[in-house]
Structure formats: structure tokens, C-alpha cells
Scaffold this motif. Structure first.
Motif, short mmCIF file in Angstrom:
data_model
loop_
_atom_site.label_atom_id
_atom_site.label_comp_id
_atom_site.label_asym_id
_atom_site.label_seq_id
_atom_site.Cartn_x
_atom_site.Cartn_y
_atom_site.Cartn_z
N LYS A 288 -17.88 4.11 11.68
CA LYS A 288 -16.62 3.93 12.41
C LYS A 288 -15.86 2.73 11.88
N ILE A 289 -14.58 2.93 11.59
CA ILE A 289 -13.70 1.87 11.10
C ILE A 289 -12.43 1.86 11.95
N ILE A 290 -11.97 0.66 12.26
CA ILE A 290 -10.75 0.49 13.05
C ILE A 290 -9.60 0.06 12.13
N ILE A 291 -8.43 0.64 12.35
CA ILE A 291 -7.20 0.21 11.69
C ILE A 291 -6.34 -0.41 12.79
N ALA A 292 -6.14 -1.72 12.73
CA ALA A 292 -5.44 -2.43 13.79
C ALA A 292 -4.25 -3.19 13.21
N GLY A 293 -3.50 -3.81 14.08
CA GLY A 293 -2.35 -4.60 13.66
C GLY A 293 -1.25 -4.52 14.69
N GLY A 294 -0.18 -5.18 14.41
CA GLY A 294 0.95 -5.22 15.34
C GLY A 294 1.73 -3.93 15.37
N PHE A 295 2.65 -3.87 16.30
CA PHE A 295 3.55 -2.74 16.47
C PHE A 295 4.35 -2.53 15.18
N GLY A 296 4.29 -1.31 14.63
CA GLY A 296 5.07 -0.99 13.43
C GLY A 296 4.48 -1.45 12.13
N ALA A 297 3.20 -1.88 12.12
CA ALA A 297 2.60 -2.40 10.89
C ALA A 297 2.18 -1.31 9.90
N GLY A 298 2.08 -0.05 10.36
CA GLY A 298 1.72 1.03 9.45
C GLY A 298 0.36 1.66 9.71
N LYS A 299 -0.19 1.47 10.89
CA LYS A 299 -1.53 1.98 11.20
C LYS A 299 -1.60 3.50 11.14
N THR A 300 -0.67 4.16 11.81
CA THR A 300 -0.64 5.63 11.80
C THR A 300 -0.44 6.15 10.38
N THR A 301 0.42 5.49 9.62
CA THR A 301 0.69 5.89 8.24
C THR A 301 -0.57 5.77 7.39
N MET A 302 -1.32 4.67 7.54
CA MET A 302 -2.54 4.49 6.76
C MET A 302 -3.58 5.56 7.09
N VAL A 303 -3.81 5.80 8.37
CA VAL A 303 -4.80 6.83 8.75
C VAL A 303 -4.39 8.17 8.15
N GLY A 304 -3.11 8.52 8.26
CA GLY A 304 -2.64 9.79 7.73
C GLY A 304 -2.72 9.89 6.22
#
Length: 196
Positions: A18-34
């Protein structure tokens, strides 16, 4: 007589990592996972509405029209024996109550940083430092965003030398994969106790 050997790769269930992709609002988390998921990612993106006015700080990300309200999920098979499960956290403070549950059992975290809004990464860095979960800082190199060296970023977000800082483009599969590889290596190093 059927073989009792269950060590064949086809017969075994891969070990989940399990790995978490975190960060502030609008940092690109959804984009990175996708960008790296081998399956269509599960996202909980919702359209920003007037209800978020005065709650979500859109300075620097004025063109953002959606936001994650629960989590993002993706998967990468790295071998017949191991599969990475990626969980992207929501960025807004009103959803931070979910971070403890999302982080439980994670080997490590990528904290995505947007140089246009460095201050939005502080909460994520603090969260994972306090819980002693290994993390790296990945600077998402947005178009037309200010460029800084890794040492300038380190000084600005106040992380020790042991925390790797990498530059990446969350839209690019190869770039995101390199950040994940760096995180896994860092987490493995952090898991090995220091020699006495």
C-alpha cells in the motif's frame, strides 16, 4: 496425483503493498494515480460548487473545476508476487479526518508539492512525519510554475536530508513510476534497522 507445490507464480496470490499519494489541494494526486494505474482508476472527483467558496483556496489553481472528496485508487502489478495499491488522499482540510484510515498499513507516501502553493504541502508533510511513515517529496513540475532546486525545496518545506526530493510530472507515466520507485527504495531503507 496432483502436485502439492503451491509456490508456482500462477497459484499464489500477490502480496499487496500500500502506497499513499498525498499533498495539498490541486497538487496532482488524482492525476498521478491515473497516470500509472494499470486499471481504470477509481476516483471520487466531484465538481466544485459555490458551497466551497470561502472554504477551498483556489489561488494558483483557479482553473481547477473538480476535487477529490474521498480517495483515488489505482493498482500496479510489479511482479507475479507483488502488487502496488495506490491511494490518493483528498487535499482539502475538511476531508483530512480520512487520512488516518487511508494511511493505516502503508509502507510509505509520496507527498506531491506544487511550487505555486508550497504552503499547501505543510500539513501532509507534518502528518506523515508525526506518524513516522516514510515519505518522499515529489515536486510536480506544472507548466509555468516557478522552478527551484531540490535544496531550495528542502529548505522551504523544512524536511531533513534523509527525505528524498524528486522532480516529476504527475501527468507522465514514466515520471510518476520513477517517483514510486524512489519511494519504495526509501521505504525499504527506512525499514532496515541501523547497524549497531
Amino acid at each position: 496425483m496432483a502436485s502439492s507445490n503451491t509456490d508456482n507464480a500462477g497459484d499464489s496470490v500477490p502480496t499487496p503493498v500500500k502506497i499513499i499519494i498525498a499533498g495539498g489541494f490541486g497538487a496532482g494526486k488524482t492525476t498521478m494515480v491515473g497516470s500509472v494505474s494499470e486499471i481504470p482508476p477509481l476516483t471520487t472527483e466531484e465538481v466544485l460548487t459555490e458551497a466551497s467558496a470561502g472554504v477551498d483556496d483556489l489561488s494558483g489553481v483557479e482553473r481547477k473545476h473538480t476535487t477529490t472528496v474521498a480517495l483515488d485508487f489505482g493498482r500496479i502489478s510489479i511482479s507475479p508476487r507483488h502488487v502496488l495499491y495506490l491511494f490518493g488522499t483528498p487535499g482539502q482540510s475538511r476531508f483530512w479526518f480520512m487520512w488516518d484510515d487511508l494511511a493505516r498499513g502503508a509502507i510509505g507516501t509520496i507527498v506531491l508539492v506544487d511550487t505555486r502553493r508550497l504552503e499547501t504541502s505543510f500539513a501532509a508533510i507534518d502528518f506523515f512525519e508525526r506518524r513516522k511513515i516514510p515519505f518522499i517529496v515529489a515536486v510536480n513540475c506544472f507548466d509555468n510554475a516557478p522552478r527551484y532546486t531540490a535544496e531550495e525545496i528542502r529548505e522551504a518545506v523544512v524536511v531533513p536530508d534523509r527525505v528524498p526530493i524528486v522532480m516529476c510530472d504527475a501527468r507522465d507515466r514514466d515520471s510518476s513510476k520513477l517517483a514510486l520507485i524512489r519511494l519504495v527504495r526509501h521505504a525499504m531503507t527506512a525499514a532496515v534497522p541501523a547497524a549497531v
